[in-house]
Motif scaffolding. Structure first.
Motif, PDB file in Angstrom:
ATOM      1  N   ALA A 177     -27.998  37.426  -5.608  1.00 60.50           N
ATOM      2  CA  ALA A 177     -28.197  36.163  -6.333  1.00 60.50           C
ATOM      3  C   ALA A 177     -29.243  36.277  -7.434  1.00 60.50           C
ATOM      4  N   GLY A 178     -29.085  37.262  -8.310  1.00 59.14           N
ATOM      5  CA  GLY A 178     -29.999  37.411  -9.429  1.00 59.14           C
ATOM      6  C   GLY A 178     -31.283  38.150  -9.113  1.00 59.14           C
ATOM      7  N   PHE A 179     -31.407  38.660  -7.926  1.00 59.97           N
ATOM      8  CA  PHE A 179     -32.567  39.435  -7.513  1.00 59.97           C
ATOM      9  C   PHE A 179     -32.138  40.895  -7.336  1.00 59.97           C
ATOM     10  N   VAL A 180     -33.045  41.808  -7.583  1.00 56.81           N
ATOM     11  CA  VAL A 180     -32.818  43.199  -7.230  1.00 56.81           C
ATOM     12  C   VAL A 180     -33.133  43.313  -5.741  1.00 56.81           C
ATOM     13  N   THR A 181     -32.233  43.896  -4.975  1.00 53.31           N
ATOM     14  CA  THR A 181     -32.447  44.069  -3.536  1.00 53.31           C
ATOM     15  C   THR A 181     -33.423  45.219  -3.310  1.00 53.31           C
ATOM     16  N   TYR A 182     -34.461  44.951  -2.535  1.00 52.97           N
ATOM     17  CA  TYR A 182     -35.495  45.949  -2.300  1.00 52.97           C
ATOM     18  C   TYR A 182     -34.940  47.205  -1.637  1.00 52.97           C
ATOM     19  N   ARG A 183     -35.421  48.328  -2.121  1.00 51.35           N
ATOM     20  CA  ARG A 183     -35.252  49.630  -1.473  1.00 51.35           C
ATOM     21  C   ARG A 183     -36.641  50.244  -1.446  1.00 51.35           C
ATOM     22  N   ASP A 184     -36.869  51.178  -0.561  1.00 50.12           N
ATOM     23  CA  ASP A 184     -38.194  51.765  -0.386  1.00 50.12           C
ATOM     24  C   ASP A 184     -38.744  52.281  -1.718  1.00 50.12           C
ATOM     25  N   GLY A 185     -39.921  51.819  -2.086  1.00 50.12           N
ATOM     26  CA  GLY A 185     -40.610  52.269  -3.289  1.00 50.12           C
ATOM     27  C   GLY A 185     -40.311  51.477  -4.548  1.00 50.12           C
ATOM     28  N   LEU A 186     -39.360  50.566  -4.529  1.00 48.02           N
ATOM     29  CA  LEU A 186     -38.951  49.848  -5.730  1.00 48.02           C
ATOM     30  C   LEU A 186     -40.092  49.057  -6.366  1.00 48.02           C
ATOM     31  N   ILE A 187     -40.825  48.296  -5.574  1.00 43.65           N
ATOM     32  CA  ILE A 187     -41.909  47.479  -6.124  1.00 43.65           C
ATOM     33  C   ILE A 187     -42.995  48.369  -6.708  1.00 43.65           C
ATOM     34  N   ARG A 188     -43.366  49.399  -6.001  1.00 43.79           N
ATOM     35  CA  ARG A 188     -44.383  50.335  -6.485  1.00 43.79           C
ATOM     36  C   ARG A 188     -43.958  50.944  -7.821  1.00 43.79           C
ATOM     37  N   GLU A 189     -42.698  51.350  -7.936  1.00 40.59           N
ATOM     38  CA  GLU A 189     -42.189  51.943  -9.173  1.00 40.59           C
ATOM     39  C   GLU A 189     -42.202  50.939 -10.323  1.00 40.59           C
ATOM     40  N   ALA A 190     -41.785  49.709 -10.059  1.00 39.68           N
ATOM     41  CA  ALA A 190     -41.764  48.687 -11.104  1.00 39.68           C
ATOM     42  C   ALA A 190     -43.176  48.374 -11.593  1.00 39.68           C
ATOM     43  N   LEU A 191     -44.127  48.267 -10.668  1.00 32.36           N
ATOM     44  CA  LEU A 191     -45.509  48.008 -11.053  1.00 32.36           C
ATOM     45  C   LEU A 191     -46.089  49.175 -11.849  1.00 32.36           C
ATOM     46  N   ALA A 192     -45.792  50.391 -11.437  1.00 34.94           N
ATOM     47  CA  ALA A 192     -46.276  51.579 -12.161  1.00 34.94           C
ATOM     48  C   ALA A 192     -45.700  51.641 -13.570  1.00 34.94           C
ATOM     49  N   ALA A 193     -44.508  51.077 -13.761  1.00 32.61           N
ATOM     50  CA  ALA A 193     -43.875  51.057 -15.082  1.00 32.61           C
ATOM     51  C   ALA A 193     -44.390  49.901 -15.933  1.00 32.61           C
ATOM     52  N   GLY A 194     -45.355  49.144 -15.413  1.00 26.43           N
ATOM     53  CA  GLY A 194     -45.957  48.062 -16.176  1.00 26.43           C
ATOM     54  C   GLY A 194     -45.247  46.726 -16.062  1.00 26.43           C
ATOM     55  N   GLN A 195     -44.320  46.601 -15.137  1.00 25.93           N
ATOM     56  CA  GLN A 195     -43.582  45.356 -14.977  1.00 25.93           C
ATOM     57  C   GLN A 195     -44.357  44.367 -14.100  1.00 25.93           C
ATOM     58  N   THR A 196     -44.135  43.099 -14.359  1.00 27.98           N
ATOM     59  CA  THR A 196     -44.596  42.045 -13.465  1.00 27.98           C
ATOM     60  C   THR A 196     -43.459  41.818 -12.482  1.00 27.98           C
ATOM     61  N   VAL A 197     -43.783  41.720 -11.200  1.00 33.74           N
ATOM     62  CA  VAL A 197     -42.758  41.643 -10.168  1.00 33.74           C
ATOM     63  C   VAL A 197     -42.926  40.361  -9.356  1.00 33.74           C
ATOM     64  N   PHE A 198     -41.841  39.604  -9.267  1.00 34.60           N
ATOM     65  CA  PHE A 198     -41.768  38.423  -8.411  1.00 34.60           C
ATOM     66  C   PHE A 198     -41.051  38.872  -7.146  1.00 34.60           C
ATOM     67  N   VAL A 199     -41.720  38.760  -6.003  1.00 37.75           N
ATOM     68  CA  VAL A 199     -41.160  39.249  -4.744  1.00 37.75           C
ATOM     69  C   VAL A 199     -40.857  38.064  -3.827  1.00 37.75           C
ATOM     70  N   ASP A 200     -39.646  38.059  -3.306  1.00 39.22           N
ATOM     71  CA  ASP A 200     -39.195  37.022  -2.380  1.00 39.22           C
ATOM     72  C   ASP A 200     -38.898  37.679  -1.035  1.00 39.22           C
TER      73      ASP A 200
END
Length: 133
Positions: A24-47
């Motif tokens: 539903a418009g969200f990327v489904t979490y997989r191990d390391g995804l949030i860490r990778e997005a933050l390291a790439a300079g992205q702001t992450v909204f986590v549900d």
């Protein structure tokens, strides 16, 4: 192409990259995804949610309505859904002290910009999302 359209197109392309699943418009979490997005300079909204959770469903409806009304959210943030049933004991949950499903976070770099636990009001969710802009 103006900057806003470019950012929207780039975000859509990145969000729907091969190998990533979406809920539903969200990327489904997989191990390391949030860490990778933050390291790439992205702001992450986590549900952190569960498919059976009525509070989570209400939050998702509000989030999706706010995103539809203002494309700036999608241009500014990556939206990630963490399945509570799969990851409640995982480091992605424990390391951030997530107390329960229906927890929403906004993260940038090493900082947690905001958190909402079990809140479903449009005003509260909008205030949290605006922290990511």
């Amino acid at each position: 192409m103006n900057r806003r359209h470019f950012l929207l197109a780039a975000t859509a392309t990145a969000a729907f990259a091969p190998g990533m699943s979406h809920a539903a418009g969200f990327v489904t979490y997989r191990d390391g995804l949030i860490r990778e997005a933050l390291a790439a300079g992205q702001t992450v909204f986590v549900d952190y949610s569960a498919t059976w959770c009525s509070t989570c469903k209400r939050q998702e409806r509000v989030i999706n309505a706010l995103r539809a009304a203002d494309p700036a959210y999608d241009a500014a943030m990556t939206f990630v859904k963490v399945d509570w049933d799969d990851f409640k004991s995982h480091p992605v949950t424990r390391a951030r002290g997530i107390p329960r499903r229906s927890t929403l976070l906004v993260l940038r770099g090493e900082a947690e910009l905001g958190r909402l636990v079990a809140g479903t009001s449009e005003a509260d969710i909008k205030a949290l999302m605006r922290k990511g802009l």
